[in-house]
Design an enzyme around this catalytic site. Structure first.
Site, PDB file in Angstrom:
ATOM      1  N   GLU A 128       0.834  -1.211   0.000  1.00  0.00           N
ATOM      2  CA  GLU A 128       0.000   0.000   0.000  1.00  0.00           C
ATOM      3  C   GLU A 128       0.865   1.256   0.000  1.00  0.00           C
ATOM      4  O   GLU A 128       0.542   2.259  -0.625  1.00  0.00           O
ATOM      5  CB  GLU A 128      -0.919   0.020   1.228  1.00  0.00           C
ATOM      6  CG  GLU A 128      -1.995  -1.036   1.210  1.00  0.00           C
ATOM      7  CD  GLU A 128      -2.988  -0.836   0.075  1.00  0.00           C
ATOM      8  OE1 GLU A 128      -2.588  -1.012  -1.090  1.00  0.00           O
ATOM      9  OE2 GLU A 128      -4.157  -0.526   0.341  1.00  0.00           O
ATOM     10  N   THR A 181      -5.171   7.134  -5.513  1.00  0.00           N
ATOM     11  CA  THR A 181      -5.316   7.387  -4.072  1.00  0.00           C
ATOM     12  C   THR A 181      -4.379   8.501  -3.627  1.00  0.00           C
ATOM     13  O   THR A 181      -4.762   9.380  -2.847  1.00  0.00           O
ATOM     14  CB  THR A 181      -5.026   6.086  -3.281  1.00  0.00           C
ATOM     15  OG1 THR A 181      -5.974   5.102  -3.688  1.00  0.00           O
ATOM     16  CG2 THR A 181      -5.151   6.297  -1.787  1.00  0.00           C
TER      17      THR A 181
HETATM   18  N1  HSE Z   1      -8.333   5.176   3.447  1.00  0.00           N
HETATM   19  C1  HSE Z   1      -7.768   5.262   2.123  1.00  0.00           C
HETATM   20  C2  HSE Z   1      -8.166   6.582   1.512  1.00  0.00           C
HETATM   21  C3  HSE Z   1      -8.299   4.125   1.303  1.00  0.00           C
HETATM   22  O1  HSE Z   1      -9.350   6.897   1.553  1.00  0.00           O
HETATM   23  O2  HSE Z   1      -7.305   7.319   1.034  1.00  0.00           O
HETATM   24  C4  HSE Z   1      -7.808   4.091  -0.101  1.00  0.00           C
HETATM   25  O3  HSE Z   1      -8.407   2.992  -0.757  1.00  0.00           O
END
Ligand code: HSE
Length: 306
Positions: A128, A181
Site C-alpha cells: 500500500e 489514491t
Molecule cells: N483510506 C484510504 C483513503 C483508502 O481513503 O485514502 C484508499 O483505498
C-alpha cells in the site's frame, strides 16, 4: 504444498465514517493469483493478465509485500507469482490491497502459516505504501481477515474484527475513470474542527455498535461522512444523484468507496441491493461514462484458496 491459487477480494475502505480505519471485504469481485515456491531466493512476478502493471518486483505491490514477508521468518527459498488482475487500479475498491494481501496470504499458506494475520497485514501494508505513499491498512486488513475490520491503532498496529450481520449486502458502481489514491489524499484537509470530529466519531461508534448488534437502522443512521466525502465527492461525476437515488431505492447508506471513483451502498437483503444497483444503472446511464456495477455479500473469509 508447492503451489496455491487464491481469490484476493476487492474491499471497501473508509465505509463513510471510518477514514483510514474501517473496511470490509467483498465476495463477488477480486483478483486471482497463483503463488509457487522456488528454490531461488526472492520474489519473481512471472505473469500479469488483465492490466498493464510492472513485473519488476520492487515496482509491483505484490512483489514489495512479498519481500517484506521474506525478510521475516527463516524460509530460505523464494516465490513466483502469477496475477490475474480483475480489479482495475485506481478504482477505489482496493486493487493494490488485493494483490498485496493475496501474495502474503498465499505465501503464508504454502509455508504452513508461520505468520499471524496481524503480521501479514504489516507485510501487505508495504504494498500500500508503494501504491499510495501511505501504508494505510483499511483495505489490506479486511482482505486478510475477511468481514469488517477496524484499525484501532496504527502504532502499534491493532486490528479488530467486527461481525457482519447476515443480511448485509453491498452494491458498488465503478465509473470507468481513474482516481489515484495519492492524488485524492492530497486534496484532503489535514485539520478538523472539534465539532466535525464529534459528529464523525459518533457515527463511527454507531456503525460499529450497529454491526455488533445487527441493528440495520443504526447502521444506516451511522453511514455519514463529514470529513472526506464533502471534498472527494466533487471528483466523482454524478455522486449526489447516485446517492440520492440509492437511498430512495432503499439503501441503508451510500458513500465513496475508498478514495473513489467507486461509490458503494449497503442494504439489508439482496433484493434491495439489486434495486439499488438498478437505480445506479439508471442514474449513470445518462451521464455518458462507462461503468461496472457489482452486488456482493460481505466476504467473511478474506483471501481464500480456489
Ligand atoms: N483510506 C484510504 C483513503 C483508502 O481513503 O485514502 C484508499 O483505498
Amino acid at each position: 504444498m508447492e503451489e496455491i491459487k487464491v481469490f484476493c477480494p476487492a474491499t471497501i475502505a473508509n465505509v463513510s465514517c471510518g477514514f483510514d480505519v474501517l473496511g470490509l471485504a467483498l465476495d463477488s469481485i477480486g483478483d486471482e493469483m497463483i503463488v509457487r515456491k522456488t528454490d531461488e531466493k526472492g520474489i519473481k512476478i512471472t505473469k500479469i493478465l488483465g492490466q498493464d502493471l510492472p513485473l519488476e518486483t520492487e515496482k509491483n505491490v505484490s512483489g514489495v509485500a512479498g519481500l517484506a514477508f521474506l525478510e521475516h521468518g527463516d524460509y530460505q527459498g523464494g516465490f513466483e507469482i502469477e496475477i490475474d488482475k480483475r480489479i482495475k487500479p485506481g478504482s477505489g475498491i482496493g486493487s493494490s490491497a488485493a494483490s498485496s494481501a493475496g501474495a502474503v496470504c498465499a505465501m503464508n499458506e504454502l509455508l504452513g502459516r508461520p505468520f499471524s494475520n496481524l503480521e501479514l497485514t504489516q507485510f501487505a501494508m508495504q504494498g500500500e505504501k508503494l501504491a499510495s505513499s501511505v501504508a494505510h491498512a483499511d483495505n489490506v486488513a479486511p482482505a486478510i481477515y475477511g468481514g469488517f475490520t477496524l484499525v484501532r491503532s496504527y502504532e502499534p498496529l491493532d486490528i479488530v474484527s467486527i461481525p457482519t450481520p447476515d443480511e448485509l449486502f453491498a452494491t458498488v458502481i465503478h465509473p470507468q475513470i481513474e482516481i489515484k489514491t495519492s492524488d485524492s489524499r492530497k486534496i484532503l484537509k489535514t485539520k478538523l474542527t472539534l465539532e466535525t470530529g464529534i459528529r464523525q466519531w459518533g457515527n463511527l461508534g454507531g456503525l460499529v455498535a450497529g454491526l455488533f448488534q445487527s441493528d440495520y437502522d443504526l447502521i444506516g443512521r451511522s453511514l455519514e461522512d463529514h470529513v472526506v466525502e464533502p471534498i472527494r465527492s466533487i471528483l466523482i461525476p454524478g455522486f449526489d444523484a447516485i446517492k440520492q437515488n440509492a437511498m430512495e431505492a432503499g439503501a441503508l447508506g451510500c458513500g465513496i468507496s475508498g478514495s473513489g471513483p467507486s461509490i458503494f451502498a449497503l442494504s439489508k437483503g439482496e433484493t434491495t441491493a439489486q434495486k439499488v444497483a438498478e437505480s445506479m444503472r439508471k442514474t449513470y446511464g445518462s451521464i455518458g461514462i462507462d461503468f461496472d456495477i457489482h452486488v456482493s455479500k460481505v466476504n467473511t473469509q478474506g483471501v481464500k484458496p480456489l
